[in-house]
Design an enzyme around this catalytic site. Structure first.
Site, PDB file in Angstrom:
ATOM      1  N   ASN A   1      -5.840  -9.264   9.858  1.00 46.34           N
ATOM      2  CA  ASN A   1      -4.704 -10.199   9.743  1.00 46.34           C
ATOM      3  C   ASN A   1      -4.989 -11.414   8.864  1.00 46.34           C
ATOM      4  OD1 ASN A   1      -6.369 -11.368  11.630  1.00 46.34           O
ATOM      5  ND2 ASN A   1      -4.748 -11.905  13.063  1.00 46.34           N
TER       6      ASN A   1
ATOM      7  N   THR B   1     -13.507  -3.986  19.787  1.00 48.71           N
ATOM      8  CA  THR B   1     -14.755  -3.600  19.118  1.00 48.71           C
ATOM      9  C   THR B   1     -15.813  -4.683  19.337  1.00 48.71           C
ATOM     10  OG1 THR B   1     -13.271  -2.820  17.406  1.00 48.71           O
ATOM     11  CG2 THR B   1     -15.615  -2.703  16.918  1.00 48.71           C
TER      12      THR B   1
ATOM     13  N   GLU C   1     -14.589 -13.799  18.127  1.00 48.33           N
ATOM     14  CA  GLU C   1     -13.247 -14.189  18.514  1.00 48.33           C
ATOM     15  C   GLU C   1     -12.450 -12.908  18.664  1.00 48.33           C
ATOM     16  OE1 GLU C   1      -9.126 -15.147  17.359  1.00 48.33           O
ATOM     17  OE2 GLU C   1     -10.432 -15.923  15.782  1.00 48.33           O
TER      18      GLU C   1
ATOM     19  N   CYS D   1      -4.029 -13.562  16.649  1.00 51.59           N
ATOM     20  CA  CYS D   1      -4.649 -13.629  17.973  1.00 51.59           C
ATOM     21  C   CYS D   1      -4.119 -14.822  18.743  1.00 51.59           C
ATOM     22  CB  CYS D   1      -6.166 -13.670  17.847  1.00 51.59           C
ATOM     23  SG  CYS D   1      -6.715 -14.979  16.795  1.00 51.59           S
TER      24      CYS D   1
HETATM   25  O1  G3H Z   1      -5.737 -14.040  14.429  1.00 50.48           O
HETATM   26  C1  G3H Z   1      -6.516 -14.919  14.739  1.00 50.48           C
HETATM   27  C2  G3H Z   1      -6.603 -16.156  13.966  1.00 50.48           C
HETATM   28  O2  G3H Z   1      -7.836 -16.798  14.193  1.00 50.48           O
HETATM   29  C3  G3H Z   1      -5.459 -17.072  14.266  1.00 50.48           C
HETATM   30  O3  G3H Z   1      -5.382 -18.045  13.316  1.00 50.48           O
HETATM   31  O4  G3H Z   1      -3.818 -19.592  14.466  1.00 50.48           O
HETATM   32  O5  G3H Z   1      -4.297 -19.823  12.036  1.00 50.48           O
HETATM   33  O6  G3H Z   1      -2.953 -17.906  12.882  1.00 50.48           O
HETATM   34  P1  G3H Z   1      -4.026 -18.877  13.172  1.00 50.48           P
END
Ligand code: G3H
Length: 478
Positions: free
Chosen positions: A158, A237, A253, A287
Protein backbone atom coordinates in the site's frame (compact mmCIF):
# COMPACT_ATOMS: atom_id res chain seq x y z
CA UNK A 1 14.89 -9.26 -22.12
CA UNK A 2 13.88 -5.62 -22.09
CA UNK A 3 10.43 -6.41 -20.77
CA UNK A 4 11.58 -7.55 -17.36
CA UNK A 5 12.75 -4.93 -14.86
CA UNK A 6 16.22 -5.67 -13.53
CA UNK A 7 17.07 -6.03 -9.85
CA UNK A 8 19.74 -3.94 -8.12
CA UNK A 9 22.87 -5.50 -6.72
CA UNK A 10 26.42 -4.23 -6.17
CA UNK A 11 25.51 -0.84 -7.63
CA UNK A 12 24.32 -2.36 -10.91
CA UNK A 13 21.06 -3.36 -12.57
CA UNK A 14 21.08 -7.07 -13.26
CA UNK A 15 19.09 -9.89 -14.80
CA UNK A 16 18.52 -12.91 -12.62
CA UNK A 17 20.26 -16.11 -13.63
CA UNK A 18 16.96 -17.90 -12.93
CA UNK A 19 15.70 -16.72 -16.32
CA UNK A 20 12.33 -16.44 -14.59
CA UNK A 21 10.17 -13.44 -13.85
CA UNK A 22 7.28 -12.50 -11.61
CA UNK A 23 4.25 -10.77 -13.14
CA UNK A 24 2.66 -7.71 -11.66
CA UNK A 25 -1.04 -7.57 -12.41
CA UNK A 26 -2.64 -4.15 -12.78
CA UNK A 27 -5.57 -4.20 -10.31
CA UNK A 28 -7.72 -2.13 -12.65
CA UNK A 29 -7.22 -3.96 -15.94
CA UNK A 30 -6.40 -7.29 -14.24
CA UNK A 31 -3.76 -7.80 -16.93
CA UNK A 32 -0.02 -8.13 -16.51
CA UNK A 33 1.42 -4.63 -16.35
CA UNK A 34 5.07 -5.27 -15.53
CA UNK A 35 7.48 -8.10 -14.90
CA UNK A 36 10.34 -8.24 -12.42
CA UNK A 37 13.21 -10.67 -11.98
CA UNK A 38 12.67 -13.81 -9.93
CA UNK A 39 15.95 -13.67 -7.98
CA UNK A 40 17.60 -16.83 -6.74
CA UNK A 41 19.00 -17.71 -3.32
CA UNK A 42 22.52 -17.45 -4.74
CA UNK A 43 21.77 -13.91 -5.84
CA UNK A 44 20.52 -13.11 -2.34
CA UNK A 45 23.79 -14.50 -0.95
CA UNK A 46 25.75 -12.24 -3.26
CA UNK A 47 23.70 -9.20 -2.23
CA UNK A 48 24.30 -9.98 1.45
CA UNK A 49 28.03 -10.32 0.88
CA UNK A 50 28.29 -6.93 -0.83
CA UNK A 51 26.00 -5.36 1.77
CA UNK A 52 28.32 -6.57 4.54
CA UNK A 53 31.43 -5.21 2.85
CA UNK A 54 29.86 -1.87 1.89
CA UNK A 55 28.56 -1.33 5.41
CA UNK A 56 32.02 -1.44 6.96
CA UNK A 57 33.31 1.58 5.04
CA UNK A 58 29.94 3.36 5.14
CA UNK A 59 30.03 3.25 8.94
CA UNK A 60 33.31 5.18 8.75
CA UNK A 61 31.91 7.76 6.33
CA UNK A 62 31.35 11.05 8.17
CA UNK A 63 27.79 11.59 9.28
CA UNK A 64 27.49 14.88 7.38
CA UNK A 65 28.49 13.09 4.17
CA UNK A 66 25.88 10.39 4.74
CA UNK A 67 23.33 13.15 5.31
CA UNK A 68 24.43 14.99 2.19
CA UNK A 69 23.83 11.91 0.03
CA UNK A 70 20.42 11.38 1.58
CA UNK A 71 19.45 14.99 0.86
CA UNK A 72 20.57 14.44 -2.70
CA UNK A 73 18.49 11.27 -3.01
CA UNK A 74 15.47 13.10 -1.57
CA UNK A 75 15.75 15.84 -4.18
CA UNK A 76 16.11 13.32 -7.03
CA UNK A 77 13.14 11.38 -5.71
CA UNK A 78 10.99 14.49 -5.74
CA UNK A 79 12.17 15.34 -9.26
CA UNK A 80 11.04 11.89 -10.37
CA UNK A 81 7.66 12.06 -8.68
CA UNK A 82 5.67 11.88 -11.92
CA UNK A 83 7.06 8.62 -13.37
CA UNK A 84 7.11 6.93 -9.96
CA UNK A 85 3.53 7.99 -9.25
CA UNK A 86 2.53 6.59 -12.62
CA UNK A 87 3.88 3.19 -11.59
CA UNK A 88 1.98 3.38 -8.30
CA UNK A 89 -1.21 4.03 -10.26
CA UNK A 90 -0.61 1.01 -12.51
CA UNK A 91 0.69 -1.41 -9.90
CA UNK A 92 -1.47 -0.74 -6.86
CA UNK A 93 -4.30 1.41 -8.28
CA UNK A 94 -3.52 4.30 -5.97
CA UNK A 95 -5.42 7.41 -7.09
CA UNK A 96 -3.06 9.55 -9.20
CA UNK A 97 -3.00 12.50 -6.80
CA UNK A 98 -2.33 10.32 -3.75
CA UNK A 99 0.43 8.57 -5.67
CA UNK A 100 2.23 11.88 -6.18
CA UNK A 101 1.69 12.74 -2.51
CA UNK A 102 3.29 9.44 -1.53
CA UNK A 103 6.47 10.25 -3.45
CA UNK A 104 6.71 13.84 -2.19
CA UNK A 105 6.09 12.70 1.39
CA UNK A 106 8.87 10.16 0.88
CA UNK A 107 11.35 12.81 -0.25
CA UNK A 108 10.48 14.91 2.78
CA UNK A 109 10.91 11.88 5.02
CA UNK A 110 14.39 11.17 3.65
CA UNK A 111 15.48 14.80 4.18
CA UNK A 112 14.04 14.95 7.68
CA UNK A 113 15.82 11.71 8.48
CA UNK A 114 19.14 13.14 7.34
CA UNK A 115 18.65 16.22 9.52
CA UNK A 116 17.46 14.26 12.54
CA UNK A 117 20.23 11.73 12.10
CA UNK A 118 23.10 14.21 12.22
CA UNK A 119 21.67 15.58 15.43
CA UNK A 120 20.76 12.49 17.40
CA UNK A 121 23.77 10.52 16.22
CA UNK A 122 26.00 13.54 16.68
CA UNK A 123 25.86 13.29 20.42
CA UNK A 124 26.56 10.63 22.99
CA UNK A 125 26.64 10.40 26.76
CA UNK A 126 29.29 10.91 29.39
CA UNK A 127 28.74 9.17 32.72
CA UNK A 128 30.74 9.15 35.93
CA UNK A 129 31.01 6.20 38.31
CA UNK A 130 30.51 7.78 41.74
CA UNK A 131 26.76 8.10 41.44
CA UNK A 132 26.44 4.36 42.06
CA UNK A 133 26.94 3.22 45.68
CA UNK A 134 30.45 2.13 46.60
CA UNK A 135 32.16 3.82 43.65
CA UNK A 136 34.71 6.61 43.59
CA UNK A 137 34.97 8.88 40.56
CA UNK A 138 37.49 6.64 38.87
CA UNK A 139 35.50 5.50 35.85
CA UNK A 140 34.29 7.64 32.99
CA UNK A 141 31.91 6.13 30.51
CA UNK A 142 31.52 7.47 26.97
CA UNK A 143 28.62 6.19 24.88
CA UNK A 144 27.81 6.51 21.22
CA UNK A 145 25.36 4.94 18.81
CA UNK A 146 26.80 2.46 16.34
CA UNK A 147 25.10 0.78 13.37
CA UNK A 148 23.67 -2.74 13.52
CA UNK A 149 25.07 -3.90 10.15
CA UNK A 150 22.78 -5.12 7.37
CA UNK A 151 19.15 -4.04 7.64
CA UNK A 152 16.52 -5.98 5.69
CA UNK A 153 13.53 -3.84 4.69
CA UNK A 154 10.23 -5.40 3.65
CA UNK A 155 7.51 -2.84 2.92
CA UNK A 156 3.89 -3.61 1.96
CA UNK A 157 1.98 -2.99 -1.26
CA UNK A 158 0.00 0.00 0.00
CA UNK A 159 3.02 2.32 0.34
CA UNK A 160 5.76 0.62 -1.72
CA UNK A 161 7.79 3.84 -1.87
CA UNK A 162 7.00 5.59 1.38
CA UNK A 163 7.19 2.55 3.65
CA UNK A 164 10.43 1.58 1.92
CA UNK A 165 12.17 4.93 2.47
CA UNK A 166 10.89 5.05 6.06
CA UNK A 167 13.19 2.04 6.58
CA UNK A 168 15.98 2.90 4.11
CA UNK A 169 16.72 6.44 5.27
CA UNK A 170 17.06 5.71 9.02
CA UNK A 171 19.13 2.63 8.27
CA UNK A 172 21.54 4.53 6.04
CA UNK A 173 21.97 7.65 8.15
CA UNK A 174 22.78 5.39 11.10
CA UNK A 175 25.59 3.71 9.11
CA UNK A 176 23.87 0.48 8.13
CA UNK A 177 23.62 -1.06 4.69
CA UNK A 178 20.22 -1.93 3.33
CA UNK A 179 18.66 -4.81 1.45
CA UNK A 180 15.19 -4.11 0.13
CA UNK A 181 12.64 -6.77 -0.78
CA UNK A 182 9.72 -4.82 -2.23
CA UNK A 183 6.18 -6.20 -2.37
CA UNK A 184 5.35 -7.74 -5.75
CA UNK A 185 2.55 -5.19 -6.32
CA UNK A 186 4.65 -2.06 -6.05
CA UNK A 187 8.00 -3.60 -7.00
CA UNK A 188 8.48 -1.42 -10.07
CA UNK A 189 7.68 1.77 -8.12
CA UNK A 190 10.24 0.62 -5.56
CA UNK A 191 12.85 -0.08 -8.25
CA UNK A 192 12.37 3.46 -9.61
CA UNK A 193 12.78 4.83 -6.09
CA UNK A 194 15.98 2.78 -5.65
CA UNK A 195 17.21 4.25 -8.93
CA UNK A 196 16.97 7.70 -7.33
CA UNK A 197 19.32 6.50 -4.58
CA UNK A 198 21.55 5.05 -7.30
CA UNK A 199 21.67 8.43 -9.08
CA UNK A 200 22.51 10.17 -5.80
CA UNK A 201 25.76 8.20 -5.82
CA UNK A 202 25.70 5.95 -2.77
CA UNK A 203 28.60 3.48 -2.62
CA UNK A 204 28.20 0.19 -4.45
CA UNK A 205 26.50 -2.56 -2.52
CA UNK A 206 25.23 -0.25 0.21
CA UNK A 207 21.68 -0.49 -1.10
CA UNK A 208 20.36 -3.53 -2.93
CA UNK A 209 16.94 -4.46 -4.13
CA UNK A 210 15.98 -8.06 -4.80
CA UNK A 211 12.68 -9.03 -6.33
CA UNK A 212 11.10 -12.42 -6.60
CA UNK A 213 8.74 -14.97 -5.21
CA UNK A 214 8.22 -15.06 -1.47
CA UNK A 215 8.20 -18.86 -1.64
CA UNK A 216 11.67 -18.86 -3.21
CA UNK A 217 13.50 -16.10 -1.33
CA UNK A 218 11.17 -14.92 1.48
CA UNK A 219 12.33 -17.18 4.32
CA UNK A 220 15.80 -17.27 2.86
CA UNK A 221 16.06 -13.49 3.25
CA UNK A 222 14.50 -13.22 6.70
CA UNK A 223 16.52 -16.13 8.10
CA UNK A 224 19.76 -15.11 6.40
CA UNK A 225 22.69 -15.13 8.84
CA UNK A 226 24.02 -11.83 7.43
CA UNK A 227 20.88 -9.90 8.33
CA UNK A 228 21.26 -7.88 11.54
CA UNK A 229 17.83 -6.24 11.67
CA UNK A 230 14.46 -6.67 9.97
CA UNK A 231 12.04 -3.82 9.44
CA UNK A 232 8.76 -5.20 8.13
CA UNK A 233 5.37 -3.69 7.43
CA UNK A 234 2.53 -5.90 6.32
CA UNK A 235 0.13 -8.56 7.50
CA UNK A 236 0.31 -11.89 9.30
CA UNK A 237 3.56 -12.78 7.52
CA UNK A 238 5.19 -10.55 10.12
CA UNK A 239 4.16 -12.91 12.91
CA UNK A 240 5.69 -15.84 11.01
CA UNK A 241 8.89 -13.84 10.39
CA UNK A 242 9.20 -12.94 14.07
CA UNK A 243 9.06 -16.64 14.97
CA UNK A 244 11.75 -17.59 12.47
CA UNK A 245 14.12 -14.63 12.74
CA UNK A 246 17.30 -14.98 14.73
CA UNK A 247 18.45 -12.94 17.71
CA UNK A 248 18.21 -9.63 15.90
CA UNK A 249 16.18 -6.47 16.50
CA UNK A 250 12.80 -6.51 14.76
CA UNK A 251 10.64 -3.58 13.80
CA UNK A 252 7.21 -4.77 12.79
CA UNK A 253 4.08 -2.99 11.84
CA UNK A 254 1.30 -5.44 11.14
CA UNK A 255 -2.46 -5.08 10.85
CA UNK A 256 -4.95 -2.96 12.70
CA UNK A 257 -8.62 -2.78 13.49
CA UNK A 258 -8.66 0.89 14.41
CA UNK A 259 -11.80 1.82 16.31
CA UNK A 260 -13.53 5.16 16.09
CA UNK A 261 -15.41 5.80 19.34
CA UNK A 262 -18.08 8.48 19.02
CA UNK A 263 -19.52 10.07 22.17
CA UNK A 264 -22.87 11.82 22.47
CA UNK A 265 -21.38 15.33 22.54
CA UNK A 266 -19.19 14.82 19.43
CA UNK A 267 -19.30 17.22 16.49
CA UNK A 268 -20.98 14.82 14.09
CA UNK A 269 -19.97 16.70 10.95
CA UNK A 270 -16.36 16.46 12.03
CA UNK A 271 -16.80 12.75 12.78
CA UNK A 272 -18.46 12.03 9.44
CA UNK A 273 -15.68 13.79 7.55
CA UNK A 274 -13.06 11.82 9.42
CA UNK A 275 -14.88 8.53 8.90
CA UNK A 276 -14.88 9.17 5.16
CA UNK A 277 -11.23 10.18 5.09
CA UNK A 278 -10.13 7.61 7.64
CA UNK A 279 -12.22 4.71 6.43
CA UNK A 280 -12.29 5.14 2.68
CA UNK A 281 -9.14 6.87 1.48
CA UNK A 282 -7.15 4.54 -0.77
CA UNK A 283 -10.25 2.37 -0.58
CA UNK A 284 -9.57 1.46 3.06
CA UNK A 285 -6.24 -0.18 2.24
CA UNK A 286 -4.31 1.44 5.07
CA UNK A 287 -3.30 -0.27 8.28
CA UNK A 288 -4.40 2.90 10.08
CA UNK A 289 -7.79 3.10 8.36
CA UNK A 290 -10.86 3.46 10.56
CA UNK A 291 -12.03 -0.16 10.58
CA UNK A 292 -14.92 -0.08 13.03
CA UNK A 293 -17.16 2.75 14.20
CA UNK A 294 -18.42 2.44 17.78
CA UNK A 295 -21.11 5.08 18.17
CA UNK A 296 -23.42 5.92 21.06
CA UNK A 297 -26.94 4.78 20.17
CA UNK A 298 -28.46 8.22 20.83
CA UNK A 299 -26.44 9.85 18.02
CA UNK A 300 -26.06 6.82 15.75
CA UNK A 301 -28.94 7.61 13.37
CA UNK A 302 -27.73 11.17 12.86
CA UNK A 303 -24.13 10.06 12.30
CA UNK A 304 -25.02 7.27 9.87
CA UNK A 305 -27.13 9.73 7.89
CA UNK A 306 -24.24 12.21 7.66
CA UNK A 307 -21.75 9.52 6.66
CA UNK A 308 -24.12 8.17 4.01
CA UNK A 309 -24.58 11.64 2.53
CA UNK A 310 -20.83 12.04 2.17
CA UNK A 311 -20.36 8.49 0.97
CA UNK A 312 -22.77 9.01 -1.91
CA UNK A 313 -20.47 11.78 -3.19
CA UNK A 314 -17.39 9.56 -3.43
CA UNK A 315 -16.35 8.84 -6.99
CA UNK A 316 -15.75 5.21 -7.94
CA UNK A 317 -13.54 4.14 -10.82
CA UNK A 318 -10.01 4.01 -12.19
CA UNK A 319 -7.04 5.54 -10.32
CA UNK A 320 -5.94 7.41 -13.47
CA UNK A 321 -9.10 9.52 -13.16
CA UNK A 322 -8.34 10.27 -9.54
CA UNK A 323 -11.45 8.50 -8.31
CA UNK A 324 -11.83 8.28 -4.54
CA UNK A 325 -12.57 4.58 -4.61
CA UNK A 326 -10.36 2.51 -6.91
CA UNK A 327 -9.99 -1.26 -7.45
CA UNK A 328 -8.52 -3.12 -4.48
CA UNK A 329 -5.09 -4.60 -4.98
CA UNK A 330 -5.99 -8.12 -6.10
CA UNK A 331 -8.79 -10.48 -6.87
CA UNK A 332 -8.08 -12.50 -3.74
CA UNK A 333 -8.33 -9.34 -1.67
CA UNK A 334 -11.66 -8.47 -3.31
CA UNK A 335 -12.90 -12.01 -2.63
CA UNK A 336 -11.87 -11.77 1.02
CA UNK A 337 -13.68 -8.43 1.42
CA UNK A 338 -16.76 -9.92 -0.22
CA UNK A 339 -16.62 -12.85 2.19
CA UNK A 340 -16.75 -10.49 5.17
CA UNK A 341 -19.61 -8.52 3.65
CA UNK A 342 -21.67 -11.66 2.89
CA UNK A 343 -21.10 -13.03 6.38
CA UNK A 344 -22.43 -9.75 7.84
CA UNK A 345 -25.41 -9.86 5.50
CA UNK A 346 -26.35 -13.40 6.53
CA UNK A 347 -26.10 -12.42 10.18
CA UNK A 348 -28.41 -9.42 9.75
CA UNK A 349 -26.31 -6.28 9.30
CA UNK A 350 -28.06 -3.30 7.70
CA UNK A 351 -26.56 -2.37 4.36
CA UNK A 352 -26.71 1.41 3.93
CA UNK A 353 -25.90 1.01 0.22
CA UNK A 354 -26.34 -1.88 -2.15
CA UNK A 355 -23.27 -4.11 -2.33
CA UNK A 356 -21.70 -3.73 -5.74
CA UNK A 357 -18.53 -5.17 -7.24
CA UNK A 358 -17.02 -5.22 -10.72
CA UNK A 359 -13.73 -7.10 -10.95
CA UNK A 360 -11.55 -5.74 -8.17
CA UNK A 361 -13.63 -2.60 -7.84
CA UNK A 362 -15.87 -2.59 -4.78
CA UNK A 363 -18.28 0.28 -4.22
CA UNK A 364 -18.06 1.96 -0.79
CA UNK A 365 -20.33 0.40 1.77
CA UNK A 366 -21.36 1.28 5.30
CA UNK A 367 -22.74 -1.61 7.33
CA UNK A 368 -24.94 -0.51 10.21
CA UNK A 369 -26.12 -2.56 13.20
CA UNK A 370 -23.09 -4.83 13.07
CA UNK A 371 -22.84 -7.14 16.04
CA UNK A 372 -19.90 -8.92 17.65
CA UNK A 373 -20.85 -12.31 16.16
CA UNK A 374 -20.05 -11.01 12.68
CA UNK A 375 -16.53 -11.50 11.28
CA UNK A 376 -16.38 -7.90 10.08
CA UNK A 377 -16.63 -6.72 13.69
CA UNK A 378 -13.13 -8.13 14.26
CA UNK A 379 -11.38 -8.80 10.96
CA UNK A 380 -9.56 -6.28 8.82
CA UNK A 381 -11.24 -5.98 5.38
CA UNK A 382 -8.54 -3.75 3.82
CA UNK A 383 -11.25 -2.49 1.52
CA UNK A 384 -13.94 0.20 1.24
CA UNK A 385 -16.42 -1.44 3.60
CA UNK A 386 -16.94 -0.14 7.12
CA UNK A 387 -18.94 -1.64 10.00
CA UNK A 388 -20.86 0.47 12.52
CA UNK A 389 -21.55 -0.98 15.95
CA UNK A 390 -24.02 0.88 18.11
CA UNK A 391 -23.03 1.10 21.77
CA UNK A 392 -24.94 2.07 24.91
CA UNK A 393 -21.97 3.15 26.99
CA UNK A 394 -18.42 4.34 26.44
CA UNK A 395 -17.24 1.29 28.39
CA UNK A 396 -18.88 -0.96 25.82
CA UNK A 397 -16.89 0.79 23.07
CA UNK A 398 -13.62 0.55 24.96
CA UNK A 399 -14.32 -3.09 25.71
CA UNK A 400 -14.81 -3.86 22.00
CA UNK A 401 -11.63 -1.99 21.10
CA UNK A 402 -9.59 -3.81 23.73
CA UNK A 403 -11.02 -7.25 22.92
CA UNK A 404 -9.34 -7.04 19.50
CA UNK A 405 -6.11 -8.92 18.93
CA UNK A 406 -4.90 -5.77 17.17
CA UNK A 407 -3.79 -2.59 18.89
CA UNK A 408 -2.49 -0.15 16.30
CA UNK A 409 -4.40 3.11 16.64
CA UNK A 410 -7.84 4.26 17.66
CA UNK A 411 -9.72 7.52 17.81
CA UNK A 412 -12.27 9.15 20.05
CA UNK A 413 -14.59 12.03 19.22
CA UNK A 414 -15.89 14.25 22.03
CA UNK A 415 -15.75 17.91 23.01
CA UNK A 416 -14.77 16.92 26.55
CA UNK A 417 -10.98 16.77 26.44
CA UNK A 418 -10.69 15.37 29.97
CA UNK A 419 -12.95 12.47 29.07
CA UNK A 420 -11.01 11.95 25.84
CA UNK A 421 -7.71 11.64 27.70
CA UNK A 422 -9.19 9.18 30.19
CA UNK A 423 -10.56 7.10 27.31
CA UNK A 424 -7.18 7.26 25.53
CA UNK A 425 -5.52 5.93 28.68
CA UNK A 426 -7.83 2.91 28.71
CA UNK A 427 -7.57 2.07 25.00
CA UNK A 428 -4.97 -0.65 24.37
CA UNK A 429 -3.55 0.80 21.18
CA UNK A 430 -0.19 2.30 20.26
CA UNK A 431 -1.76 5.68 19.51
CA UNK A 432 -5.11 7.31 20.19
CA UNK A 433 -6.18 10.29 18.11
CA UNK A 434 -8.52 12.73 19.76
CA UNK A 435 -11.00 14.31 17.32
CA UNK A 436 -9.29 13.02 14.17
CA UNK A 437 -8.99 9.80 12.23
CA UNK A 438 -5.98 7.53 12.89
CA UNK A 439 -2.87 8.22 10.80
CA UNK A 440 0.83 7.47 10.92
CA UNK A 441 2.01 10.96 10.02
CA UNK A 442 3.48 13.46 10.50
CA UNK A 443 6.30 11.02 9.93
CA UNK A 444 8.45 12.07 12.87
CA UNK A 445 5.70 11.12 15.34
CA UNK A 446 6.17 7.80 17.12
CA UNK A 447 4.21 5.04 15.41
CA UNK A 448 3.68 1.70 17.08
CA UNK A 449 1.22 -1.11 17.54
CA UNK A 450 0.42 -3.13 20.62
CA UNK A 451 -0.48 -6.85 20.62
CA UNK A 452 -0.61 -8.37 17.10
CA UNK A 453 -0.14 -4.94 15.53
CA UNK A 454 3.59 -4.89 15.93
CA UNK A 455 6.94 -4.84 17.64
CA UNK A 456 8.89 -1.68 18.45
CA UNK A 457 8.15 1.88 17.52
CA UNK A 458 8.65 3.67 14.23
CA UNK A 459 8.67 7.33 13.32
CA UNK A 460 11.90 8.93 12.14
CA UNK A 461 13.63 9.36 15.50
CA UNK A 462 12.58 5.99 16.86
CA UNK A 463 13.62 4.21 13.68
CA UNK A 464 17.09 5.76 13.71
CA UNK A 465 17.55 4.76 17.35
CA UNK A 466 16.16 1.28 16.70
CA UNK A 467 18.68 0.73 13.90
CA UNK A 468 21.63 1.45 16.18
CA UNK A 469 23.24 -0.12 19.22
CA UNK A 470 24.77 1.66 22.19
CA UNK A 471 28.52 1.29 22.44
CA UNK A 472 30.34 2.28 25.63
CA UNK A 473 33.99 2.98 26.26
CA UNK A 474 34.99 3.18 29.93
CA UNK A 475 38.11 5.05 30.98
CA UNK A 476 39.46 3.65 34.25
CA UNK A 477 41.69 5.84 36.36
CA UNK A 478 44.35 4.23 38.53
O1 G3H B 1 -0.66 1.09 6.01
C1 G3H B 1 0.01 1.44 6.96
C2 G3H B 1 0.62 2.77 6.99
O2 G3H B 1 1.70 2.80 7.90
C3 G3H B 1 -0.38 3.83 7.31
O3 G3H B 1 0.13 5.06 7.01
O4 G3H B 1 -1.54 6.47 8.19
O5 G3H B 1 0.03 7.45 6.52
O6 G3H B 1 -1.82 5.95 5.79
P1 G3H B 1 -0.87 6.30 6.86
Amino acid sequence: DGDVYKYYSDGEWKKSSSGKSVSIVNPTTRKTQYKVQACTQEEVNKVMETAKVAQKSWAKTPLWKRAELLHKAAAILKDHKAPIAECLVKEIAKPAKDAVTEVVRSGDLVSYCAEEGVRILGEGKYLVSDSFPGNERTKYCLTSKIPLGVVLAIPPFNYPVNLAVSKIAPALIAGNSLVLKPPTQGAVSALHMVHCFHLAGFPKGLISCVTGKGSEIGDFLTMHPSVNCISFTGGDTGIAISKKAGMIPLQMELGGKDACIVLEDADLDLVAGNIIKGGFSYSGQRCTAVKVVLVMESVADALVEKVNAKLSKLTVGPPEENCDITPVVSESSANFIEGLVMDAKEKGATFCQAYKREGNLIWPLLLDNVRPDMRIAWEEPFGPVLPVIRINSVEEGIHHCNASNFGLQGCVFTKDINKAILISDTMETGTVQINSAPARGPDHFPFQGLKDSGIGSQGITNSINMMTKIKSTVINLP
